[in-house]
Design a protein around this motif. Structure first.
Motif, PDB file in Angstrom:
ATOM      1  N   ARG A 112       0.857  -1.194   0.000  1.00 50.94           N
ATOM      2  CA  ARG A 112       0.000   0.000   0.000  1.00 50.94           C
ATOM      3  C   ARG A 112       0.886   1.234   0.000  1.00 50.94           C
ATOM      4  O   ARG A 112       1.786   1.383   0.825  1.00 50.94           O
ATOM      5  N   ARG A 113       0.618   2.105  -0.939  1.00 52.95           N
ATOM      6  CA  ARG A 113       1.419   3.338  -1.033  1.00 52.95           C
ATOM      7  C   ARG A 113       0.475   4.544  -1.136  1.00 52.95           C
ATOM      8  O   ARG A 113       0.520   5.311  -2.094  1.00 52.95           O
ATOM      9  N   GLU A 114      -0.392   4.661  -0.148  1.00 53.03           N
ATOM     10  CA  GLU A 114      -1.344   5.777  -0.157  1.00 53.03           C
ATOM     11  C   GLU A 114      -0.771   6.933   0.655  1.00 53.03           C
ATOM     12  O   GLU A 114      -0.037   6.748   1.635  1.00 53.03           O
ATOM     13  N   LYS A 115      -1.133   8.119   0.275  1.00 51.20           N
ATOM     14  CA  LYS A 115      -0.510   9.325   0.830  1.00 51.20           C
ATOM     15  C   LYS A 115      -0.644   9.420   2.338  1.00 51.20           C
ATOM     16  O   LYS A 115       0.307   9.767   3.044  1.00 51.20           O
ATOM     17  N   TYR A 116      -1.810   9.075   2.853  1.00 50.49           N
ATOM     18  CA  TYR A 116      -2.058   9.261   4.288  1.00 50.49           C
ATOM     19  C   TYR A 116      -2.063   7.931   5.045  1.00 50.49           C
ATOM     20  O   TYR A 116      -2.650   7.803   6.113  1.00 50.49           O
ATOM     21  N   VAL A 117      -1.476   6.890   4.454  1.00 50.61           N
ATOM     22  CA  VAL A 117      -1.374   5.590   5.124  1.00 50.61           C
ATOM     23  C   VAL A 117       0.106   5.226   5.213  1.00 50.61           C
ATOM     24  O   VAL A 117       0.641   4.520   4.350  1.00 50.61           O
ATOM     25  N   PRO A 118       0.798   5.752   6.243  1.00 51.60           N
ATOM     26  CA  PRO A 118       2.215   5.404   6.379  1.00 51.60           C
ATOM     27  C   PRO A 118       2.391   3.923   6.761  1.00 51.60           C
ATOM     28  O   PRO A 118       1.549   3.355   7.457  1.00 51.60           O
ATOM     29  N   ASN A 119       3.472   3.329   6.274  1.00 52.43           N
ATOM     30  CA  ASN A 119       3.750   1.919   6.567  1.00 52.43           C
ATOM     31  C   ASN A 119       2.539   1.035   6.222  1.00 52.43           C
ATOM     32  O   ASN A 119       2.069   0.254   7.037  1.00 52.43           O
ATOM     33  N   GLY A 120       2.051   1.197   5.014  1.00 50.61           N
ATOM     34  CA  GLY A 120       0.817   0.508   4.612  1.00 50.61           C
ATOM     35  C   GLY A 120       0.881  -0.999   4.665  1.00 50.61           C
ATOM     36  O   GLY A 120      -0.111  -1.664   4.903  1.00 50.61           O
ATOM     37  N   GLY A 121       2.056  -1.544   4.449  1.00 50.50           N
ATOM     38  CA  GLY A 121       2.189  -2.999   4.554  1.00 50.50           C
ATOM     39  C   GLY A 121       1.872  -3.723   3.262  1.00 50.50           C
ATOM     40  O   GLY A 121       1.541  -3.122   2.232  1.00 50.50           O
ATOM     41  N   PRO A 122       1.956  -5.052   3.280  1.00 52.71           N
ATOM     42  CA  PRO A 122       1.747  -5.858   2.068  1.00 52.71           C
ATOM     43  C   PRO A 122       0.303  -5.795   1.592  1.00 52.71           C
ATOM     44  O   PRO A 122      -0.629  -5.738   2.398  1.00 52.71           O
ATOM     45  N   ALA A 123       0.122  -5.826   0.281  1.00 46.83           N
ATOM     46  CA  ALA A 123      -1.236  -5.733  -0.287  1.00 46.83           C
ATOM     47  C   ALA A 123      -1.352  -6.564  -1.552  1.00 46.83           C
ATOM     48  O   ALA A 123      -2.127  -6.236  -2.445  1.00 46.83           O
ATOM     49  N   GLY A 124      -0.576  -7.646  -1.653  1.00 44.30           N
ATOM     50  CA  GLY A 124      -0.656  -8.500  -2.848  1.00 44.30           C
ATOM     51  C   GLY A 124      -1.690  -9.607  -2.651  1.00 44.30           C
ATOM     52  O   GLY A 124      -1.663 -10.333  -1.646  1.00 44.30           O
ATOM     53  N   GLY A 125      -2.585  -9.773  -3.610  1.00 48.11           N
ATOM     54  CA  GLY A 125      -3.663 -10.770  -3.504  1.00 48.11           C
ATOM     55  C   GLY A 125      -3.258 -12.133  -4.036  1.00 48.11           C
ATOM     56  O   GLY A 125      -2.225 -12.290  -4.703  1.00 48.11           O
ATOM     57  N   ASP A 126      -4.092 -13.138  -3.732  1.00 46.95           N
ATOM     58  CA  ASP A 126      -3.859 -14.506  -4.198  1.00 46.95           C
ATOM     59  C   ASP A 126      -4.351 -14.668  -5.631  1.00 46.95           C
ATOM     60  O   ASP A 126      -5.279 -13.977  -6.075  1.00 46.95           O
ATOM     61  N   GLY A 127      -3.753 -15.635  -6.338  1.00 45.75           N
ATOM     62  CA  GLY A 127      -4.227 -15.969  -7.676  1.00 45.75           C
ATOM     63  C   GLY A 127      -5.474 -16.836  -7.611  1.00 45.75           C
ATOM     64  O   GLY A 127      -5.761 -17.482  -6.593  1.00 45.75           O
ATOM     65  N   GLY A 128      -6.223 -16.865  -8.689  1.00 42.80           N
ATOM     66  CA  GLY A 128      -7.446 -17.676  -8.747  1.00 42.80           C
ATOM     67  C   GLY A 128      -7.134 -19.135  -9.054  1.00 42.80           C
ATOM     68  O   GLY A 128      -6.078 -19.470  -9.591  1.00 42.80           O
ATOM     69  N   LYS A 129      -8.080 -19.999  -8.728  1.00 45.57           N
ATOM     70  CA  LYS A 129      -7.919 -21.436  -8.971  1.00 45.57           C
ATOM     71  C   LYS A 129      -8.074 -21.735 -10.464  1.00 45.57           C
ATOM     72  O   LYS A 129      -8.916 -21.154 -11.145  1.00 45.57           O
ATOM     73  N   GLY A 130      -7.261 -22.672 -10.954  1.00 50.27           N
ATOM     74  CA  GLY A 130      -7.387 -23.107 -12.337  1.00 50.27           C
ATOM     75  C   GLY A 130      -8.628 -23.961 -12.535  1.00 50.27           C
ATOM     76  O   GLY A 130      -9.145 -24.577 -11.604  1.00 50.27           O
ATOM     77  N   ALA A 131      -9.096 -24.028 -13.760  1.00 53.75           N
ATOM     78  CA  ALA A 131     -10.327 -24.766 -14.056  1.00 53.75           C
ATOM     79  C   ALA A 131     -10.076 -26.277 -14.075  1.00 53.75           C
ATOM     80  O   ALA A 131      -9.011 -26.740 -14.468  1.00 53.75           O
ATOM     81  N   ASP A 132     -11.074 -27.035 -13.624  1.00 56.52           N
ATOM     82  CA  ASP A 132     -11.051 -28.490 -13.750  1.00 56.52           C
ATOM     83  C   ASP A 132     -11.542 -28.893 -15.137  1.00 56.52           C
ATOM     84  O   ASP A 132     -12.321 -28.171 -15.771  1.00 56.52           O
ATOM     85  N   VAL A 133     -11.090 -30.059 -15.597  1.00 58.00           N
ATOM     86  CA  VAL A 133     -11.658 -30.670 -16.803  1.00 58.00           C
ATOM     87  C   VAL A 133     -12.710 -31.666 -16.326  1.00 58.00           C
ATOM     88  O   VAL A 133     -12.391 -32.646 -15.651  1.00 58.00           O
ATOM     89  N   VAL A 134     -13.966 -31.392 -16.642  1.00 54.74           N
ATOM     90  CA  VAL A 134     -15.092 -32.184 -16.140  1.00 54.74           C
ATOM     91  C   VAL A 134     -15.799 -32.856 -17.304  1.00 54.74           C
ATOM     92  O   VAL A 134     -16.163 -32.195 -18.285  1.00 54.74           O
ATOM     93  N   PHE A 135     -15.961 -34.169 -17.219  1.00 52.86           N
ATOM     94  CA  PHE A 135     -16.737 -34.896 -18.219  1.00 52.86           C
ATOM     95  C   PHE A 135     -18.187 -34.975 -17.757  1.00 52.86           C
ATOM     96  O   PHE A 135     -18.453 -35.310 -16.603  1.00 52.86           O
ATOM     97  N   GLN A 136     -19.095 -34.697 -18.676  1.00 51.38           N
ATOM     98  CA  GLN A 136     -20.529 -34.705 -18.358  1.00 51.38           C
ATOM     99  C   GLN A 136     -21.280 -35.521 -19.408  1.00 51.38           C
ATOM    100  O   GLN A 136     -21.024 -35.392 -20.605  1.00 51.38           O
ATOM    101  N   VAL A 137     -22.198 -36.359 -18.933  1.00 51.34           N
ATOM    102  CA  VAL A 137     -22.955 -37.219 -19.830  1.00 51.34           C
ATOM    103  C   VAL A 137     -24.027 -36.403 -20.555  1.00 51.34           C
ATOM    104  O   VAL A 137     -24.807 -35.684 -19.923  1.00 51.34           O
TER     105      VAL A 137
END
Length: 430
Positions: A23-48
């Motif tokens: 975080r690098r906001e003007k009025y938030v000193p020492n903002g700290g980490p702000a990196g998010g997680d990646g999304g889950k990959g898609a499954d391959v699903v067989f359907q009748v």
């Protein structure tokens, strides 16, 4: 074109990468980490899909790769999970792992699904690694790679009754008489080169599905003739109708035909002999048929159900259908595989616990390099961001915690020796 077996490649989507951000906001000193997680990959699903009848679509598309998850973003935002890749298959499809020959799923009911290749989880962003000792970590994970495998699809027709017998005994004619199916009929052997399905209704409003299969000949279970590649379709049937030409016009003995076909069924799969069998003595309108039937009854015995019929004049067909319907009411479904018997009726999708106690292996190449392999180690390697020193240091700590360093020393590794993981090489440092 009727296709009933095909090999394809499937790969689940990779997970999205985690992000390193602050975080690098003007009025938030020492903002700290702000990196998010990646999304889950898609499954391959067989359907009748009920409307499909063959695997012909897989002849033209053999690779199925699911989408990867969206990468993590700043301000702690998670990447979006990818939507599953749905692959439509006909009812009666069995999915086997090509490498281990293990059955992954047996798909029979409309709408039934099974996950064939799992997508990878998303990598964690640096928000996840913040601790009191390290409040501003520069560590993030890459997404986990999706599962990939070669699978073999086998289609076994969902028919209640299977017609078996030598070529040109009248199986296709019988099916055309008792159902709305219109198979090709001609006076030469192997007219039927693909299985035909028909829905049969009796006069007392009972119905069942009947399959006309290509004619079998001696040696079919070993790959002789056309019928061998369709023997697998008999496995799903609950009742076998053995059609025999009683006229003897082909120069064959009816009883020898009966014994030969039963031997082929037995050689292909011993469990086929468990299914009840009804004999349809066909072509009774021809000369010598009555005498041949009398001799046939003496050799077979009184226990076997024999129905004299003529597909041409439809004589005896009504009684045959009643007998088949009665037999179906008293015959349970036969599981296709001993491994699936416990799953019979419970959607027939198998999930097995896989022991992961052996985390890695160490080998040496002719030039003296040490090679570290193993799913867990390779997954850890792929999920490490080697562009950041903090991630590299974490990777080294994890290898040490798994016992890789000690194992390398036991194998004789010394300071400066080359160690290879996947396609990358490192120096072993004491």
């Amino acid at each position: 074109m009727f296709v009933d077996q095909v090999k394809i490649y499937v790969k689940g989507g990779d997970g999205g990468n985690g992000m390193v951000a602050f975080r690098r906001e003007k009025y938030v000193p020492n903002g700290g980490p702000a990196g998010g997680d990646g999304g889950k990959g898609a499954d391959v699903v067989f359907q009748v899909e009920e409307g499909l009848r063959t695997l012909v679509d897989f002849r033209f598309k053999r690779h199925f790769k699911a989408d990867r998850g969206v990468h993590g973003m700043s301000k702690g935002m998670h990447g979006k999970n990818a939507e599953d890749l749905i692959v439509k298959v006909p009812p009666g499809t069995i999915v086997r792992d090509e490498k281990t020959n293990e059955i992954i799923a047996d798909l029979v009911e409309h709408g039934q699904t099974a996950v064939i290749a799992k997508g990878g989880r998303g990598g964690r962003g640096n928000c996840r690694f913040a601790t009191p000792a390290n409040p501003a970590p520069e560590i993030a994970e890459n997404g986990e790679p999706g599962q990939e495998r070669d699978v073999v699809l086998e289609l076994k027709l969902l028919a209640d009754v299977g017609l078996v017998g030598f070529p040109s005994v009248g199986k296709s004619t019988l099916l055309s008489v008792v159902s709305a199916a219109r198979p090709k009929i001609a006076e030469y052997h192997f007219t039927t080169i693909v299985p035909n399905l028909g829905v049969v209704s009796t006069e007392d409003n009972r119905s069942f599905v009947m399959a006309d299969l290509p004619g079998l000949i001696e040696g079919a279970s070993e790959g002789v003739g056309l019928g061998h590649q369709f023997l697998r379709h008999i496995e799903r049937t609950r009742v076998i109708v053995h059609v025999i030409d009683m006229s003897g016009l082909e120069g064959r003995d009816p009883y020898e035909d009966y014994v030969t076909i039963n031997n082929e069924l037995k050689e292909y799969n011993l469990r086929l002999t468990e299914r009840p069998q009804i004999i349809a003595a066909n072509k009774m309108d021809m000369p010598d048929a009555e005498e041949n039937l009398k001799a046939f009854r003496e050799k077979v015995g009184e226990d076997m159900q024999i129905f004299p019929i003529s597909s041409f004049t439809r004589e005896g067909v009504r009684e045959l259908l009643f007998a088949v319907a009665d037999q179906l009411e008293n015959t349970p479904e036969f599981p296709l595989d001993h491994e699936l018997e416990e799953q019979a009726g419970i959607h027939r999708v198998m999930y097995k616990f896989e022991d992961d106690t052996k985390e890695f292996e160490i080998s040496r190449e002719p030039d003296g390099r040490f090679v570290v392999s193993g799913d867990k180690i390779e997954r850890l390697f792929v999920m490490t961001d080697f562009n950041r020193d903090a991630s590299v240091a974490r990777f080294a700590r994890q290898l040490r915690s798994y016992g890789v360093d000690d194992a390398l020393r036991e194998r004789g590794a010394k300071d400066g020796d080359i160690v290879k993981i996947c396609e990358f090489e490192f120096e072993f440092v004491e």
